[in-house]
Design a protein around this motif. Structure first.
Motif: not given
Length: 89
Positions: A54-59, A11-12
């Motif tokens: 989602t933004k949470w996963v990106k962080q 995902l990253y």
């Protein structure tokens, strides 16, 4: 835990794309789980369903796999060797 880390690394590296390609990389069942827990959002397009993280996963993934700054290294050194803070699981 290792399989979960591998999925987060995928995902990253690929924060958006086609769902079919993601299913080839990590498996259909894992993609459905990511959708169910809200790690990815998908939408239809002309060529097939697409996804984005989602933004949470990106962080979260940038904390695990992103570049570390000089400030991060200094902070780690300070808390590990000067303050003697140790975390274990």
């Amino acid at each position: 835990m290792n399989a979960q880390t591998d999925i987060l690394e995928v995902l990253y590296k690929y924060p958006c794309g086609y769902v079919k390609k993601l299913e080839e990389m990590i498996g259909e069942e894992d993609v459905r789980e990511l959708e169910a827990i809200g790690y990815i959002e998908n939408a239809p397009s002309e060529k097939g369903y697409t996804y984005k993280t989602t933004k949470w996963v990106k962080q979260m993934t940038s904390a695990f796999f992103g570049k570390r700054s000089l400030r991060d290294y200094i902070s780690d050194f300070y808390y590990t060797y000067i303050k003697r803070v140790s975390f274990s699981i």
